[in-house]
Design a protein around this motif. Sequence first.
Motif, PDB file in Angstrom:
ATOM      1  N   LEU A 236       0.823  -1.212   0.000  1.00  0.00           N
ATOM      2  CA  LEU A 236       0.000   0.000   0.000  1.00  0.00           C
ATOM      3  C   LEU A 236       0.857   1.261   0.000  1.00  0.00           C
ATOM      4  N   GLN A 237       1.953   1.251   0.749  1.00  0.00           N
ATOM      5  CA  GLN A 237       2.863   2.407   0.753  1.00  0.00           C
ATOM      6  C   GLN A 237       3.488   2.603  -0.624  1.00  0.00           C
ATOM      7  N   LYS A 238       3.870   1.488  -1.254  1.00  0.00           N
ATOM      8  CA  LYS A 238       4.447   1.556  -2.605  1.00  0.00           C
ATOM      9  C   LYS A 238       3.405   2.096  -3.593  1.00  0.00           C
ATOM     10  N   ALA A 239       2.183   1.591  -3.495  1.00  0.00           N
ATOM     11  CA  ALA A 239       1.112   2.057  -4.378  1.00  0.00           C
ATOM     12  C   ALA A 239       0.855   3.553  -4.179  1.00  0.00           C
ATOM     13  N   TYR A 240       0.898   4.023  -2.930  1.00  0.00           N
ATOM     14  CA  TYR A 240       0.687   5.444  -2.671  1.00  0.00           C
ATOM     15  C   TYR A 240       1.831   6.269  -3.257  1.00  0.00           C
TER      16      TYR A 240
ATOM     17  N   GLY B 171      -7.935   2.746  -3.226  1.00  0.00           N
ATOM     18  CA  GLY B 171      -8.707   1.767  -3.990  1.00  0.00           C
ATOM     19  C   GLY B 171      -8.138   0.371  -3.828  1.00  0.00           C
ATOM     20  N   THR B 172      -6.801   0.275  -3.835  1.00  0.00           N
ATOM     21  CA  THR B 172      -6.150  -1.018  -3.606  1.00  0.00           C
ATOM     22  C   THR B 172      -6.510  -1.545  -2.224  1.00  0.00           C
ATOM     23  N   TYR B 173      -6.436  -0.682  -1.228  1.00  0.00           N
ATOM     24  CA  TYR B 173      -6.793  -1.069   0.141  1.00  0.00           C
ATOM     25  C   TYR B 173      -8.234  -1.580   0.203  1.00  0.00           C
ATOM     26  N   LEU B 174      -9.154  -0.847  -0.389  1.00  0.00           N
ATOM     27  CA  LEU B 174     -10.565  -1.234  -0.336  1.00  0.00           C
ATOM     28  C   LEU B 174     -10.816  -2.543  -1.081  1.00  0.00           C
ATOM     29  N   ASN B 175     -10.124  -2.746  -2.196  1.00  0.00           N
ATOM     30  CA  ASN B 175     -10.252  -4.022  -2.908  1.00  0.00           C
ATOM     31  C   ASN B 175      -9.813  -5.181  -2.021  1.00  0.00           C
ATOM     32  N   LEU B 176      -8.697  -5.018  -1.329  1.00  0.00           N
ATOM     33  CA  LEU B 176      -8.207  -6.054  -0.421  1.00  0.00           C
ATOM     34  C   LEU B 176      -9.186  -6.278   0.737  1.00  0.00           C
TER      35      LEU B 176
ATOM     36  N   HIS C 146      -9.707   9.005   4.995  1.00  0.00           N
ATOM     37  CA  HIS C 146      -8.366   8.920   4.422  1.00  0.00           C
ATOM     38  C   HIS C 146      -7.649  10.263   4.518  1.00  0.00           C
ATOM     39  N   ASP C 147      -6.398  10.235   4.108  1.00  0.00           N
ATOM     40  CA  ASP C 147      -5.485  11.367   4.219  1.00  0.00           C
ATOM     41  C   ASP C 147      -4.869  11.598   2.841  1.00  0.00           C
ATOM     42  N   HIS C 148      -4.823  12.847   2.394  1.00  0.00           N
ATOM     43  CA  HIS C 148      -4.195  13.154   1.107  1.00  0.00           C
ATOM     44  C   HIS C 148      -2.724  13.533   1.240  1.00  0.00           C
ATOM     45  N   THR C 149      -2.220  13.654   2.460  1.00  0.00           N
ATOM     46  CA  THR C 149      -0.823  14.053   2.642  1.00  0.00           C
ATOM     47  C   THR C 149       0.110  12.857   2.798  1.00  0.00           C
ATOM     48  N   GLN C 150      -0.449  11.698   3.110  1.00  0.00           N
ATOM     49  CA  GLN C 150       0.286  10.444   3.241  1.00  0.00           C
ATOM     50  C   GLN C 150      -0.727   9.310   3.184  1.00  0.00           C
ATOM     51  N   PHE C 151      -0.238   8.072   3.001  1.00  0.00           N
ATOM     52  CA  PHE C 151      -1.182   6.958   3.015  1.00  0.00           C
ATOM     53  C   PHE C 151      -1.532   6.658   4.463  1.00  0.00           C
ATOM     54  N   GLN C 152      -2.795   6.925   4.798  1.00  0.00           N
ATOM     55  CA  GLN C 152      -3.259   6.683   6.152  1.00  0.00           C
ATOM     56  C   GLN C 152      -4.774   6.549   6.148  1.00  0.00           C
ATOM     57  N   VAL C 153      -5.269   5.505   6.784  1.00  0.00           N
ATOM     58  CA  VAL C 153      -6.700   5.328   7.016  1.00  0.00           C
ATOM     59  C   VAL C 153      -6.879   5.580   8.514  1.00  0.00           C
ATOM     60  N   PRO C 154      -7.261   6.814   8.887  1.00  0.00           N
ATOM     61  CA  PRO C 154      -7.245   7.190  10.293  1.00  0.00           C
ATOM     62  C   PRO C 154      -8.286   6.489  11.160  1.00  0.00           C
ATOM     63  N   ARG C 155      -9.346   5.992  10.530  1.00  0.00           N
ATOM     64  CA  ARG C 155     -10.336   5.239  11.303  1.00  0.00           C
ATOM     65  C   ARG C 155     -11.095   4.288  10.403  1.00  0.00           C
ATOM     66  N   GLN C 156     -11.761   3.382  11.041  1.00  0.00           N
ATOM     67  CA  GLN C 156     -12.479   2.314  10.366  1.00  0.00           C
ATOM     68  C   GLN C 156     -13.511   2.858   9.377  1.00  0.00           C
ATOM     69  N   PRO C 157     -13.555   2.290   8.167  1.00  0.00           N
ATOM     70  CA  PRO C 157     -14.633   2.674   7.246  1.00  0.00           C
ATOM     71  C   PRO C 157     -15.995   2.369   7.871  1.00  0.00           C
ATOM     72  N   GLU C 158     -16.969   3.198   7.554  1.00  0.00           N
ATOM     73  CA  GLU C 158     -18.330   3.017   8.066  1.00  0.00           C
ATOM     74  C   GLU C 158     -19.240   2.509   6.962  1.00  0.00           C
ATOM     75  N   ILE C 159     -20.314   1.867   7.367  1.00  0.00           N
ATOM     76  CA  ILE C 159     -21.309   1.345   6.444  1.00  0.00           C
ATOM     77  C   ILE C 159     -22.669   1.914   6.819  1.00  0.00           C
TER      78      ILE C 159
END
Length: 179
Positions: A45-49, A58-63, A126-139
Amino acid sequence: MRSINLLQTVLDESGEARIKSIARYIEEHISSNWETVLVDHRDKLQKAYGEAGDMAYGTYLNLLFLPVHRQFKEAGLNPEPRFPGDFDISREWGNEQQDNQQRWMWSTIYGPHQEPIGTIVTVVYHDHTQFQVPRQPEILALKEVGKEAVVESLSALSPEFARALEFTAEYELYLQSLE
């Protein structure tokens, strides 16, 4: 995880209870796996970012959603589009620093006989300054289906959603600003 049993329960339910059960199933999966996916695939994910920026989300969400897709297929459920939803019609907003953003995407869920069950909305932080998912996705679970009905329902739930532009409109304005 009780995936098969929960999905069987979903198939046995009807009406609005069915889409809410589907949402609970997805929430349980996300709660159990969102951080694990980040840790297990950190380098990828870091490489993809580094190479493609925000497309790494998108890669993270696919996984993250891959096991859900497998279980849905076995249960005869079909999300259209695939989870987390259609990026082109999604909406995003956040803070000025761009490090606390949220994007709302959605998929209509169809049952084994292609009957529309409802809509699952995925809220991705998400964060646009670095790859970071700061909290759990919600549904979020909606009984509404169809773009107009979903947009109307989400706009009633969130003033920020109502003010945000679809990605394609937002991107068009961005391209115009570069001219």
